[in-house]
Scaffold this motif. Structure first.
Motif, short mmCIF file in Angstrom:
data_model
loop_
_atom_site.label_atom_id
_atom_site.label_comp_id
_atom_site.label_asym_id
_atom_site.label_seq_id
_atom_site.Cartn_x
_atom_site.Cartn_y
_atom_site.Cartn_z
N LEU A 218 43.72 42.84 52.71
CA LEU A 218 44.95 43.15 53.44
C LEU A 218 45.23 42.15 54.56
N SER A 219 44.21 41.85 55.36
CA SER A 219 44.43 41.05 56.57
C SER A 219 44.00 39.60 56.45
N GLY A 220 43.12 39.28 55.50
CA GLY A 220 42.57 37.94 55.41
C GLY A 220 41.40 37.69 56.34
N GLN A 279 33.58 54.21 53.49
CA GLN A 279 33.03 53.23 52.56
C GLN A 279 33.93 52.00 52.46
N THR A 280 33.35 50.93 51.95
CA THR A 280 34.06 49.67 51.74
C THR A 280 34.17 49.40 50.25
N LEU A 281 35.37 49.07 49.80
CA LEU A 281 35.57 48.67 48.41
C LEU A 281 35.48 47.16 48.34
N LEU A 282 34.50 46.65 47.61
CA LEU A 282 34.28 45.21 47.50
C LEU A 282 34.52 44.78 46.06
N MET A 283 35.38 43.81 45.88
CA MET A 283 35.78 43.39 44.53
C MET A 283 35.67 41.88 44.39
N THR A 284 35.92 41.38 43.18
CA THR A 284 35.96 39.94 42.95
C THR A 284 37.32 39.40 43.40
N GLU A 285 37.39 38.09 43.59
CA GLU A 285 38.67 37.47 43.95
C GLU A 285 39.68 37.64 42.83
N LYS A 286 39.21 37.62 41.61
CA LYS A 286 40.10 37.81 40.46
C LYS A 286 40.74 39.19 40.48
N VAL A 289 43.59 39.46 43.55
CA VAL A 289 44.96 38.95 43.41
C VAL A 289 45.89 39.99 42.80
N LYS A 290 45.32 40.99 42.15
CA LYS A 290 46.14 42.04 41.55
C LYS A 290 46.36 43.22 42.49
N CYS A 291 45.74 43.19 43.67
CA CYS A 291 45.76 44.35 44.56
C CYS A 291 46.42 44.08 45.90
N ARG A 292 46.91 42.88 46.13
CA ARG A 292 47.41 42.54 47.46
C ARG A 292 48.61 43.39 47.88
N ASP A 293 49.47 43.78 46.95
CA ASP A 293 50.68 44.51 47.31
C ASP A 293 50.41 45.94 47.77
N PHE A 294 49.24 46.49 47.43
CA PHE A 294 48.94 47.86 47.84
C PHE A 294 47.53 47.98 48.44
N TRP A 299 39.43 47.37 51.91
CA TRP A 299 39.25 46.63 50.67
C TRP A 299 38.94 45.16 50.99
N TRP A 300 37.89 44.65 50.40
CA TRP A 300 37.44 43.28 50.62
C TRP A 300 37.15 42.63 49.27
N TYR A 301 37.13 41.30 49.25
CA TYR A 301 36.70 40.59 48.05
C TYR A 301 35.71 39.50 48.42
N LEU A 302 34.92 39.08 47.43
CA LEU A 302 33.91 38.05 47.64
C LEU A 302 34.29 36.81 46.83
#
Length: 329
Positions: A218-220, A279-286, A289-294, A299-302
């Motif tokens: 969300l924030s970068g 809790q923290t939701l950690l996902m892949t960068e791939k 890119v499909k989740c930025r709008d919501f 939510w974090w990615y690695l």
């Protein structure tokens, strides 16, 4: 079940062998048709590099594409990327990506490549059409095709194959009895074999995927991934187990692992239930890119980056630059 058949030593693959023989026959005839000139191969006045694989599933191909694009950009070359656009559906093709293009239109990997590198990216089921669209839009020195090793309708100058160094080729059979699009002998005709993890054989290049800091979707905001609390890890990639193994090796506090299908589409309702407020939701960068709008604040990615041996980089890039100079003469 299918992974046990392909990679787990199950002998039930023999039930699928008649279909594999048919697959091998059809794909062999198609390839022969291009080789003998019965089917048209479209060539372009620009260097074309294919980064592909012999098996289905996640081999680490996209990190190699990202690495190659960035390496060539640093050397001042104008780089374009084409892709089939798996997981996306556009109302027209070829589709030239811009800042408004969604993963629903172009697929997750092309959007990821566009956002990470800023390179010109186009998608089309017919990759030659995507190349033509890029060249009509702007001058380029080199085209990299993300996947498409078996897409022989597109002429190419250089072929790289990415191999999963841990799983290699499983039982070695064509689809569907095994994971192979083409048999392993195809490696003898490519320009480079890049092995993702595990052990590289002679004449192969060993690649490592190095994770960076975690990034808030969300924030970068960034932070060391080990500082994220109570992680629920999710992955919708070809081989989710690789992502989860990476987190364990880093010492991340993973409370639950959730796997989705490769190129899975997401919505807020599907993902928000995976975590509690603590809790923290950690996902892949791939996935990201499909989740930025919501995206939600937890939510974090690695991100991961390909690292290749320093002694291999000069000859890998030299062959490409040689082709670029050839077309620019």
């Amino acid at each position: 079940m299918i992974n046990r058949i392909w990679f787990g030593g199950s002998r039930w693959y023999w039930l699928l062998l008649p279909f594999s023989w048919l697959y091998g026959l059809i794909s062999g005839l198609i390839k022969l048709g291009f080789r003998l000139g019965w089917r048209n191969v479209r060539h372009f006045p620009v260097a074309v590099v294919v980064v592909g694989n012999l098996t289905v599933g996640g081999n680490g191909k996209t990190p190699v594409v990202l690495w190659l694009v960035e390496q060539l950009q640093r050397r001042g070359w104008r780089v374009g990327v084409v892709s089939r656009g798996y997981g996306g559906r556009s109302d027209h093709y070829p589709l030239l990506l811009d800042t408004t293009t969604t993963t629903g239109q172009a697929g997750d990997e092309p959007v990821l490549i566009f956002q990470r590198t800023g390179a010109a990216v186009a998608v089309s089921p017919r990759r030659a059409d995507a190349v033509a669209a890029l060249l009509a839009h702007q001058p380029l020195d080199v085209i990299i095709t993300d996947d498409g090793l078996q897409h022989y309708a597109l002429g190419r100058d250089i072929e790289w194959v990415v191999v999963d160094g841990l799983r290699r080729f499983g039982n070695g059979w064509w689809l569907p009895a095994g994971p192979m699009r083409e048999r392993a002998g195809r490696l003898r005709s490519v320009d480079a074999v890049i092995v993702n993890g595990g052990t590289a054989l002679p004449d192969e290049v060993l690649m490592q995927l190095l994770p960076g800091d975690a990034v808030n979707v969300l924030s970068g905001q960034t932070c060391p991934v080990t500082e994220l609390p109570a992680v629920v890890a999710m992955a919708g990639i070809g081989y989710p187990a690789r992502f989860f193994a990476t987190l364990r090796a880093l010492g991340v506090n993973v409370e639950r692992e959730v796997s989705f299908a490769d190129h899975q589409s997401y919505g807020l309702d599907r993902l928000v239930v995976l975590t509690t407020t603590h809790q923290t939701l950690l996902m892949t960068e791939k996935d990201a890119v499909k989740c930025r709008d919501f995206a939600q604040p937890n939510w974090w990615y690695l991100p991961v980056n390909a690292q290749l041996p320093p002694d291999a980089i000069p000859w890998l890039l030299a062959s490409i630059e040689h082709k670029i100079h050839h077309y620019n003469q």
